[in-house]
Every structure is written in C-alpha cells, then in structure tokens.
Design a protein around this motif. Sequence first.
Motif, short mmCIF file in Angstrom:
data_model
loop_
_atom_site.label_atom_id
_atom_site.label_comp_id
_atom_site.label_asym_id
_atom_site.label_seq_id
_atom_site.Cartn_x
_atom_site.Cartn_y
_atom_site.Cartn_z
N GLY A 1 39.77 44.54 41.50
CA GLY A 1 40.71 45.48 41.68
C GLY A 1 42.08 44.96 41.42
N CYS A 2 42.37 43.60 41.32
CA CYS A 2 43.67 42.92 41.25
C CYS A 2 43.44 42.05 40.14
N GLY A 3 42.47 42.07 39.33
CA GLY A 3 42.45 41.50 38.00
C GLY A 3 42.28 40.15 37.97
N HIS A 4 41.60 39.53 39.14
CA HIS A 4 41.83 37.79 39.04
C HIS A 4 41.00 37.42 38.29
N ASN A 5 39.91 37.92 37.84
CA ASN A 5 38.81 37.36 36.76
C ASN A 5 39.91 36.82 35.48
N TRP B 1 50.66 33.44 36.79
CA TRP B 1 50.89 35.10 36.30
C TRP B 1 50.12 35.76 37.18
N HIS B 2 50.32 37.12 36.78
CA HIS B 2 49.43 38.17 37.44
C HIS B 2 49.30 39.63 36.53
N PRO B 3 47.98 39.92 36.24
CA PRO B 3 47.83 41.11 35.60
C PRO B 3 48.62 42.12 36.36
N ALA C 1 40.44 32.85 47.44
CA ALA C 1 40.66 33.76 48.55
C ALA C 1 42.13 34.05 48.60
N GLU C 2 42.68 34.50 47.31
CA GLU C 2 44.26 35.06 47.45
C GLU C 2 44.55 36.10 48.30
N GLU C 3 43.30 37.02 48.27
CA GLU C 3 43.65 38.59 48.71
C GLU C 3 43.45 38.26 50.33
N THR C 4 42.85 37.40 50.84
CA THR C 4 42.57 37.35 52.41
C THR C 4 43.48 36.18 53.03
N GLY D 1 45.26 29.15 39.26
CA GLY D 1 44.14 30.21 38.71
C GLY D 1 43.69 30.86 40.22
N GLU D 2 43.07 32.03 40.08
CA GLU D 2 42.59 32.84 41.23
C GLU D 2 41.29 33.33 40.88
N TYR D 3 40.49 33.83 41.40
CA TYR D 3 39.15 34.53 40.90
C TYR D 3 38.46 35.03 42.02
#
Length: 475
Positions: free
Chosen positions: A104-108, A166-168, A141-144, A77-79
């Motif tokens: 903006g990447c839908g991590h919620n 998975w990913h949105p 912190a998947e984005e960074t 899971g990411e957030y």
Amino acid sequence: MVRQAIKWVKANQDLLIDISDQIWEFAELGLEEYKSSKLLIKTLNEAGFSVKSNVADMSTAFYADYGKGKPVIGILGEYDALPGLSQKALPFREVLTEGAPGHGCGHNLLGVGSLGAALAVKEAIDTGDVKGNIRFYGCPAEETFNSKGYMIREGLFDDVDIAMTWHPDNFNRLNLMSSLAVNSVVFKFHGRTAHAAGDPQNGRSALDAVELMNIGANFMREHMLPDARLHYVITKGGDAPNVVPAEAEVYYFVRAPERHQVEELYTRLINVAKGATLMTETTMEIDFLSGMYNTMYTEVVSDVISNSMRNVGAPRFNKDDKIFANELKKSMPKDSLEGFYRLIPPEMMEMAKAIFSQPLNKIIIPPIGKGKVDPGSTDVADISWKVPLGEFTTACEAMGSPGHSWQNVATSGMSIGHKGMLTAAKILAISALDFMRNPDLVEKASKEHDHTHKDNPYISPLPEGLKPPYHRLKK
Ligand SMILES: [Zn+2]
C-alpha cells in the motif's frame, strides 16, 4: 551517457517489472522481507555487485557495491509491505489473500526503481564513461522503525558522498518538505491480578495505569506545539473483565518538527506514565522501539534531481491506464487532495486545479512545499542528517489515492506503477552519473551539508545497545 542510462532502463524494463511484480506478490512485512531481499540480492550478485548481506543486526538489510574509489553514491531501496492491505491489481476492492499484507506504500516499486538505477549506473562504469562507486542500500522495515538509523550506527554510511532516494506518489515532484521527527515507544505496566469481584482489594490493575496515562497524555496535548503529534494504541489490556489485569501496555508515537522537541515531549510523557504508576501502585518499563529525525534535504542534490526530472519527463500513461485510474477514483474520499491544495501558492492554483482534475499526473510539478512539514515520519530523514540527500516522487498512483491504501496496492502491481518506477530508475541513474562526472558538484553538496550541520550534528536517536525490534513481530 545520459541517453545510454535511459536506454539501459528501457531495454531492461521487462526484467525490472518482473522483479517488482514478484516483490508485490511476496508482500512481506518489515523485518520479514526474506524473499524480497533475497531476490534483490540475487539480481545484484548476478550483475557483478559485491553484496554484504545481514548487516546492522537485521537479516533482511544489505548493501551492494559496484566500481571503486570516489565518489560513493548511495541509492536507497525499500521493500516492506503493510498489514491487512492485500488487494488484486484491479480498480475495485478485491482481496488477493484474506488478511495478508499488501504494498500500500508501493515499496515493491521503490526497491526495484532504485535497483534499476544502480544497474544502469554500473553499465556506465563498465564502459569507462564515469568513475566512482555506486552502492545500493537494501533498507528493511521503513514502515515500522528506523532500520536506516541502525545502518548509520553500524558505520555503513560513513564513506558515502551523496545519497538519493524516491517514493511512489500521486505526483511527479521534487520532495522539499520536511517530515516530523518521532519516537515510538511501548509503555508496559505491571500490576497484581485478583478476582475482580471476589477480592478486588488485592488487585492492582495495569490497565488502570494505561488508562490514567492516556488521560494524562490527552491533557498534555493542550500544552504542546501545534505541529506536534501524539498518538497511541492499547496493545494489551487484559483478557477478561472478571480478572484484574496484571499486565497491560500502550504503544505511543511522539512526533514534532525537530528532534529536540520530540525529546522534550517524550520526557514529559514518561513523567505522565510515572504518575500513572503512583496512582495505581503498579510498575512500568519502557520498550523503546525507534527514534527518527526530521528530513533536511541538501539543495545541491535536490537541484541535480530536479534537472534530471526535467530531462527524463513524466511517465507516459496510455488510455487503459487512464480508464483504470478513473475507475479507482470512484472509491476515493472526496477531500483526499486537501493536503496538496494547502501547499499550492495562489499563483499556481489554476494550474494545480487542472492537474488535480486529471486521473493521472502527466507532467512534472514545479517545486513546491519548501519550508513546510509533511506530518508523517520516515527514516530517510536520518540519512539526510548523516550525508547530503535528495528525494523525489513519481506518479505511480491514481490522482487522489490516499497513502497506505488498497488503491495503491492495485496500481503498484500494474502498468501505472511500473511506468512510474521505470521513470524513477532513469531519474536516479542520470542524477548519479551527474555527480560521478562532476566532482565539484559532490564537493558543493558536501560543503552545504557540513555548513547546515556544523552546530547541529547527527546524534543517533537510538539508545546505545538498542537492537532492532524483532521481539515485536507477530508470531
Ligand atoms: Zn513508503
């Protein structure tokens, strides 16, 4: 059992939507996801999971276990949110909080879809239908940077048999494309300040070194693999033109299809930086922020997920969702689906055009993209080298919506995103149950993974002793 898991997600959809909407509102940046991780932990604790928080030197990283013995199925899971993308859940641009981050990447949705799956599997363990351990990984912190790499280094994936995520996305599809391996690094130059007009001969400009390094790097581009990528931003360049800057820094990403290619390019880039110090009589230090692998999916896991996708089906969008998506489409660039067109084999082109002309993806896209490389990078890749992993996407966005966009923030906070998220929870749950019911599938996946990596083992791209880059967070 499959039906029960799907039923569980349906019966608890209000709870999942509420958690997802709260995380959407928190919109916290990487390594600062305090409220988001706390809410996920609270939910898992209340469901009876045993949670280990504050792991791998990160206060917002955690994992939560339920069940015992083998197999151990890990769901990621990411957030984390993205800077400057704050947006209301409306089909036109309207900022929610000026200057604030947004999902903006839908991590919620990503975090809560995975959470829903873990909770649904827990129910199946409780009824005695399956045996094993379901584990939810809270990955910040998947984005960074590569938080998952730190979690691997800590040994948190040593006993995992299968990992899934998975990913949105715009589409419902199995992920088969690889991603680019990457190093992200800050080069800091130190010179000597002086009055730029009064005594320029005494100054040694750190900014000159940054500029000369960038020139060298831009010449290096001519002699790189076509699929490699080099990008930079100047993060410090001085404060006033009449003061020779003693300190300057430039932040680079070096990307390539294979890890060793990144390392080779990175070595050449360090030489370019050294050359810049020679030319300017400055010194240089390297702040290595992160390294990641390319993604390698395990076919057995992909097949199980693909089967689950067909069982669950695509999200069912209603008229209001379509109106919302059509309105959003008005603000999108005309060629935003170009990247997908390139993946479509000629025999599927007619079907693809029909799908792409819809406001929302309503069917499961047949598997495409095998052997191709997505030009982005993700730390899911490191997990894929460590253990057998599969990944898919569900439609949580309007068709044509670009990555990391305010349009995605909008749909991540309303029914389109919610429906994609609930679909993902069901797909992940029944895939996990499939593995728990069939030990031979787990073994097959493990054999395939071992075979792929027998001469190519995972070696952490993070230099020994490196800590998560809290020092780079904006105050
Ligand atoms: Zn993402």
